[in-house]
Write an enzyme that holds these catalytic residues in place. Structure first.
Site, PDB file in Angstrom:
ATOM      1  N   SER A 188       0.833  -1.210   0.000  1.00 46.44           N
ATOM      2  CA  SER A 188       0.000   0.000   0.000  1.00 46.44           C
ATOM      3  C   SER A 188       0.862   1.253   0.000  1.00 46.44           C
ATOM      4  CB  SER A 188      -0.930   0.013   1.213  1.00 46.44           C
ATOM      5  OG  SER A 188      -1.846  -1.036   1.151  1.00 46.44           O
ATOM      6  N   HIS A 219      -4.456   3.784   7.302  1.00 48.18           N
ATOM      7  CA  HIS A 219      -4.463   4.155   5.883  1.00 48.18           C
ATOM      8  C   HIS A 219      -5.106   5.525   5.697  1.00 48.18           C
ATOM      9  CE1 HIS A 219      -3.436   0.311   3.610  1.00 48.18           C
ATOM     10  NE2 HIS A 219      -3.223   0.041   4.884  1.00 48.18           N
TER      11      HIS A 219
END
Length: 121
Positions: A14, A50
């Protein structure tokens, strides 16, 4: 350009894709496939991390199942789409008692991918 980033759990996939998006100079849409609030505190914590990392100007679209539809609606030459992640998308579809959603969504994704423009990671 379509690029698939592979690696083990929590290996930095990510963050790598996010860095690509930041340096692309394009408008970024983060397509999140994770499902929050499903009695999984670890997943909720990961989602929170995130969110904290993402720049405020990134658009976020939640697509736990209809990934092909989201990609088709958002892809353009001036756009960077970051899909996070295919494993969770697959899990969401296979979590169903009926295998038809998986078969339908897989076919839709494979059909739409070659037609998309822009950057998709």
């Amino acid at each position: 350009m379509i690029e698939l980033v592979l690696g083990g759990t929590r290996s930095g996939k990510s963050q790598y894709a996010e860095a690509m998006a930041l340096h692309s100079g394009l408008s970024v849409t983060y397509i999140a496939t994770a499902r929050a609030g499903v009695d999984d505190t670890e997943m909720d914590a990961r989602i929170a991390r995130h969110r904290e990392r993402r720049p405020a100007d990134w658009q976020v679209v939640e697509a736990p199942r209809d990934l092909a539809t989201s990609l088709e609606g958002l892809a353009s030459p001036r756009h960077f789409l970051l899909v996070d992640c295919l494993t969770l998308w697959l899990t969401n579809l296979l979590d169903e008692e009926n295998p038809l959603p998986w078969q339908r969504e897989r076919a839709a994704l494979l059909s739409v991918l070659p037609k998309l423009s822009g950057s998709i990671v």
